[in-house]
Design a protein around this motif. Structure first.
Motif, mmCIF file in Angstrom:
data_model
loop_
_atom_site.group_PDB
_atom_site.id
_atom_site.type_symbol
_atom_site.label_atom_id
_atom_site.label_comp_id
_atom_site.label_asym_id
_atom_site.label_seq_id
_atom_site.Cartn_x
_atom_site.Cartn_y
_atom_site.Cartn_z
ATOM 1 N N SER A 132 58.246 27.067 93.235
ATOM 2 C CA SER A 132 59.082 27.985 92.457
ATOM 3 C C SER A 132 60.353 27.300 91.965
ATOM 4 O O SER A 132 60.864 27.622 90.893
ATOM 5 N N LEU A 133 60.871 26.329 92.723
ATOM 6 C CA LEU A 133 62.078 25.622 92.278
ATOM 7 C C LEU A 133 61.828 24.820 91.011
ATOM 8 O O LEU A 133 62.672 24.746 90.131
ATOM 9 N N MET A 134 60.648 24.200 90.897
ATOM 10 C CA MET A 134 60.331 23.400 89.709
ATOM 11 C C MET A 134 60.110 24.285 88.485
ATOM 12 O O MET A 134 60.385 23.884 87.368
ATOM 13 N N MET A 135 59.617 25.485 88.694
ATOM 14 C CA MET A 135 59.319 26.369 87.568
ATOM 15 C C MET A 135 60.532 27.165 87.102
ATOM 16 O O MET A 135 60.507 27.767 86.042
ATOM 17 N N ASN A 136 61.602 27.168 87.885
ATOM 18 C CA ASN A 136 62.810 27.892 87.525
ATOM 19 C C ASN A 136 63.599 27.080 86.502
ATOM 20 O O ASN A 136 64.056 25.973 86.788
ATOM 21 N N THR A 137 63.787 27.624 85.299
ATOM 22 C CA THR A 137 64.473 26.882 84.234
ATOM 23 C C THR A 137 65.959 26.692 84.517
ATOM 24 O O THR A 137 66.605 25.875 83.863
ATOM 25 N N ASN A 138 66.495 27.414 85.497
ATOM 26 C CA ASN A 138 67.888 27.171 85.894
ATOM 27 C C ASN A 138 68.002 25.876 86.695
ATOM 28 O O ASN A 138 69.056 25.252 86.734
ATOM 29 N N ASN A 139 66.924 25.476 87.361
ATOM 30 C CA ASN A 139 66.917 24.252 88.153
ATOM 31 C C ASN A 139 66.462 23.044 87.347
ATOM 32 O O ASN A 139 66.975 21.950 87.535
ATOM 33 N N VAL A 140 65.475 23.235 86.499
ATOM 34 C CA VAL A 140 64.901 22.135 85.719
ATOM 35 C C VAL A 140 64.897 22.529 84.245
ATOM 36 O O VAL A 140 64.200 23.463 83.854
ATOM 37 N N PRO A 141 65.677 21.834 83.414
ATOM 38 C CA PRO A 141 65.636 22.123 81.971
ATOM 39 C C PRO A 141 64.213 21.944 81.440
ATOM 40 O O PRO A 141 63.498 21.027 81.846
ATOM 41 N N GLN A 142 63.803 22.822 80.553
ATOM 42 C CA GLN A 142 62.415 22.824 80.094
ATOM 43 C C GLN A 142 61.987 21.494 79.486
ATOM 44 O O GLN A 142 60.869 21.055 79.708
ATOM 45 N N HIS A 143 62.856 20.838 78.733
ATOM 46 C CA HIS A 143 62.453 19.588 78.089
ATOM 47 C C HIS A 143 62.325 18.432 79.090
ATOM 48 O O HIS A 143 61.800 17.379 78.753
ATOM 49 N N LEU A 144 62.766 18.635 80.332
ATOM 50 C CA LEU A 144 62.650 17.604 81.361
ATOM 51 C C LEU A 144 61.597 17.944 82.421
ATOM 52 O O LEU A 144 61.473 17.239 83.419
ATOM 53 N N LEU A 145 60.827 18.990 82.181
ATOM 54 C CA LEU A 145 59.869 19.460 83.183
ATOM 55 C C LEU A 145 58.843 18.399 83.567
ATOM 56 O O LEU A 145 58.665 18.101 84.746
ATOM 57 N N LEU A 146 58.185 17.802 82.587
ATOM 58 C CA LEU A 146 57.157 16.816 82.898
ATOM 59 C C LEU A 146 57.765 15.593 83.580
ATOM 60 O O LEU A 146 57.214 15.057 84.536
ATOM 61 N N MET A 147 58.921 15.152 83.094
ATOM 62 C CA MET A 147 59.593 14.010 83.711
ATOM 63 C C MET A 147 59.887 14.300 85.185
ATOM 64 O O MET A 147 59.628 13.465 86.053
ATOM 65 N N CYS A 148 60.384 15.490 85.478
ATOM 66 C CA CYS A 148 60.699 15.851 86.858
ATOM 67 C C CYS A 148 59.439 15.943 87.708
ATOM 68 O O CYS A 148 59.447 15.542 88.880
ATOM 69 N N CYS A 149 58.362 16.437 87.135
ATOM 70 C CA CYS A 149 57.094 16.504 87.878
ATOM 71 C C CYS A 149 56.608 15.106 88.240
ATOM 72 O O CYS A 149 56.179 14.865 89.379
ATOM 73 N N VAL A 150 56.680 14.181 87.287
ATOM 74 C CA VAL A 150 56.231 12.813 87.553
ATOM 75 C C VAL A 150 57.130 12.165 88.607
ATOM 76 O O VAL A 150 56.635 11.531 89.555
ATOM 77 N N LEU A 151 58.435 12.324 88.480
ATOM 78 C CA LEU A 151 59.347 11.741 89.468
ATOM 79 C C LEU A 151 59.133 12.356 90.846
ATOM 80 O O LEU A 151 59.162 11.649 91.855
#
Length: 104
Positions: A7-26
């Motif tokens: 749920s933390l990764m899907m919350n746009t307050n925690n992860v900006p949408q344009h950085l979602l894939l980058m954060c998933c890979v990291l």
């Protein structure tokens, strides 16, 4: 997928949408056996969030004094992770919109 379905990764307050894939890979890389150190993770995140690095004129003036093999290896690993995540996203019918997949 990529150990990022929290749920933390899907919350746009925690992860900006344009950085979602980058954060998933990291996040996936961080869950593997001691591949990425904390300062290296911080460097990836700061680079992605830096407004100065979005300015093409500023980038053209920048000079790298030193390119290390470790930096090249991490960049290569990261880009391979992004490529695999893009393939998986496409294979699943693109549930993540393309604009959210590429931070650049």
């Amino acid at each position: 997928c990529l150990n990022s379905d929290t749920s933390l990764m899907m919350n746009t307050n925690n992860v900006p949408q344009h950085l979602l894939l980058m954060c998933c890979v990291l996040r996936y890389i961080m869950t593997q056996k001691s591949i990425l150190r904390k300062p290296e993770l911080d460097a990836f995140l700061v680079t992605a969030c830096s407004k100065e690095l979005m300015d093409t004129e500023n980038l053209a003036r920048m000079k790298l004094d030193l390119v290390t093999p470790r930096g090249v290896q991490l960049a290569t690993l990261f880009m391979q992770g992004v490529e695999m995540a893009l393939f998986a996203n496409d294979a699943c019918g693109a549930p993540v919109p393309f604009l959210m997949c590429c931070p650049w």
